[in-house]
Design an enzyme around this catalytic site. Structure first.
Site, PDB file in Angstrom:
ATOM      1  N   TYR A   1       2.167  12.461   4.666  1.00 48.67           N
ATOM      2  CA  TYR A   1       3.110  11.621   3.919  1.00 48.67           C
ATOM      3  C   TYR A   1       4.255  12.437   3.330  1.00 48.67           C
ATOM      4  O   TYR A   1       5.391  11.945   3.255  1.00 48.67           O
ATOM      5  CB  TYR A   1       2.373  10.823   2.836  1.00 48.67           C
TER       6      TYR A   1
ATOM      7  N   LEU B   1      -2.760   5.119  -0.662  1.00 51.95           N
ATOM      8  CA  LEU B   1      -4.174   4.755  -0.698  1.00 51.95           C
ATOM      9  C   LEU B   1      -4.306   3.306  -0.204  1.00 51.95           C
ATOM     10  O   LEU B   1      -4.526   2.381  -0.984  1.00 51.95           O
ATOM     11  CB  LEU B   1      -4.747   4.933  -2.101  1.00 51.95           C
ATOM     12  N   HIS B   2      -4.158   3.153   1.104  1.00 48.48           N
ATOM     13  CA  HIS B   2      -4.133   1.821   1.703  1.00 48.48           C
ATOM     14  C   HIS B   2      -5.407   1.030   1.392  1.00 48.48           C
ATOM     15  O   HIS B   2      -5.356  -0.071   0.824  1.00 48.48           O
ATOM     16  CB  HIS B   2      -3.974   1.943   3.218  1.00 48.48           C
ATOM     17  N   ASP B   3      -6.542   1.574   1.792  1.00 51.44           N
ATOM     18  CA  ASP B   3      -7.795   0.823   1.665  1.00 51.44           C
ATOM     19  C   ASP B   3      -8.245   0.641   0.215  1.00 51.44           C
ATOM     20  O   ASP B   3      -8.730  -0.433  -0.155  1.00 51.44           O
ATOM     21  CB  ASP B   3      -8.885   1.496   2.491  1.00 51.44           C
TER      22      ASP B   3
ATOM     23  N   THR C   1       0.803  -1.223   0.000  1.00 56.43           N
ATOM     24  CA  THR C   1       0.000   0.000   0.000  1.00 56.43           C
ATOM     25  C   THR C   1       0.836   1.273   0.000  1.00 56.43           C
ATOM     26  O   THR C   1       0.386   2.317  -0.492  1.00 56.43           O
ATOM     27  CB  THR C   1      -0.978   0.023   1.194  1.00 56.43           C
TER      28      THR C   1
END
Length: 310
Positions: A229, A239-241, A194
């Site tokens: 970040y 954009l982890h999710d 991610t």
């Protein structure tokens, strides 16, 4: 097109917001429910945010509130990234008329919907795993009813809440370990992938310039995370999710390995670490899959295409 039923278990959360918006435009996903959990902020706020995002999604998806704290621990939250409201401090610029929350608890809804789907249900879990931990504890037959689980959480190397642990796993490591041990195929989209699935400030602005109400929300809620970040030295906001959501429908732009994964639940320095044999001569039983890389250009283009559908 192979359309399949999903539950999105989440803790909105700015990247949860992006993930839900994207999921609503993926024709492959038959979203049966949104379940909420305490994580980025308290469950009352994550649920309120889910209601807002459901409105932006333009879909009448039932929302089920879940756990307000981890199974065995005190809550840990992430307001520094997501704002005290969990929505990046962005006011929602529209009237939400459908504020209904279902009375059924999230873990009971997960079990009921799994039974209704006859073994075809896919769960995309992008918050702490508490709702799933409770469901697995309450319903012993549940693993036989779920086809696979894709999570955002963990890391083979490193962490973001401690040097060894990623936030979603750290918040409720016992529930996460139950998940990896339950027998359902679990696909872990952790920090290994991610942090490579990022968008730059210019790319976020490009999405905002699409002009839709949803595109502007996507852009606006990302600003706090983008600042964070950049301060850490990254090129853009991770954009982890959304990575987990996109993986659910197209794993061809990702790199995946079949591995063994367990979660450290007692370590003083390693609490919440996802221990994997990916880089080890000594091997566990291979009970899960870890996603380690992504074609970032394809990832970015897919997000642009989906957001342009609003």
């Amino acid at each position: 097109m192979n359309r399949f039923p999903v539950i999105i278990d989440c803790d909105p959360g700015v990247d949860d917001t992006a993930a839900l918006l994207l999921a609503s435009r993926l024709e492959e996903l038959d979203i049966r429910a949104i379940t909420t959990v305490a994580g980025n902020v308290g469950v009352d706020k994550t649920t309120a945010n889910a209601v807002k995002v459901r409105h932006a999604m333009g879909k009448d998806i039932p929302i089920y509130m879940g756990a307000d704290r981890p199974m065995f621990r005190e809550p840990v939250t992430a307001e520094k990234i997501h704002g005290v409201d969990g929505f990046g401090g962005v006011s929602y610029p529209a009237e939400v008329t459908n504020t209904k929350i279902e009375e059924e608890k999230a873990w009971d809804a997960i079990y009921r919907i799994a039974k209704e789907c006859n073994g075809e249900l896919v769960i995309i879990a992008v918050g702490p795993m508490t709702n799933l931990g409770i469901a697995l504890s309450k319903y012993s037959e549940l693993p036989k009813l779920i086809k696979r689980i894709i999570i955002m959480g963990g890391a083979a190397i490193g962490g973001n809440v401690t040097p060894s642990a990623e936030f979603n796993i750290y918040v409720d490591p016992e529930s996460a370990d139950m998940l990896f041990c339950c027998g359902v195929p679990v696909y872990m989209c952790g920090l290994d992938v991610t942090l490579k699935a990022y968008l730059t400030a210019e790319e976020i602005e490009e999405i905002g310039s699409l002009g839709s109400f949803q595109a502007k929300i996507f852009r606006d809620v990302m600003q706090g995370g983008l600042k964070h970040y950049h301060e850490l030295g990254y090129k853009g906001v991770a954009l982890h999710d959304p990575a987990a959501v996109l993986y659910a429908v197209d794993d061809s732009i990702f790199e995946t390995h079949h591995v063994g994964i367990r979660v450290e639940t007692k370590g003083q320095l390693t609490l919440g670490k996802t221990v994997t044999d990916l880089y080890s001569d000594k091997q566990f039983e291979h009970n899960a899959y870890i996603v380690t890389n992504v074609n970032r250009d394809a990832f970015r283009d897919k997000i642009n295409t989906l957001m342009a559908k609003f």
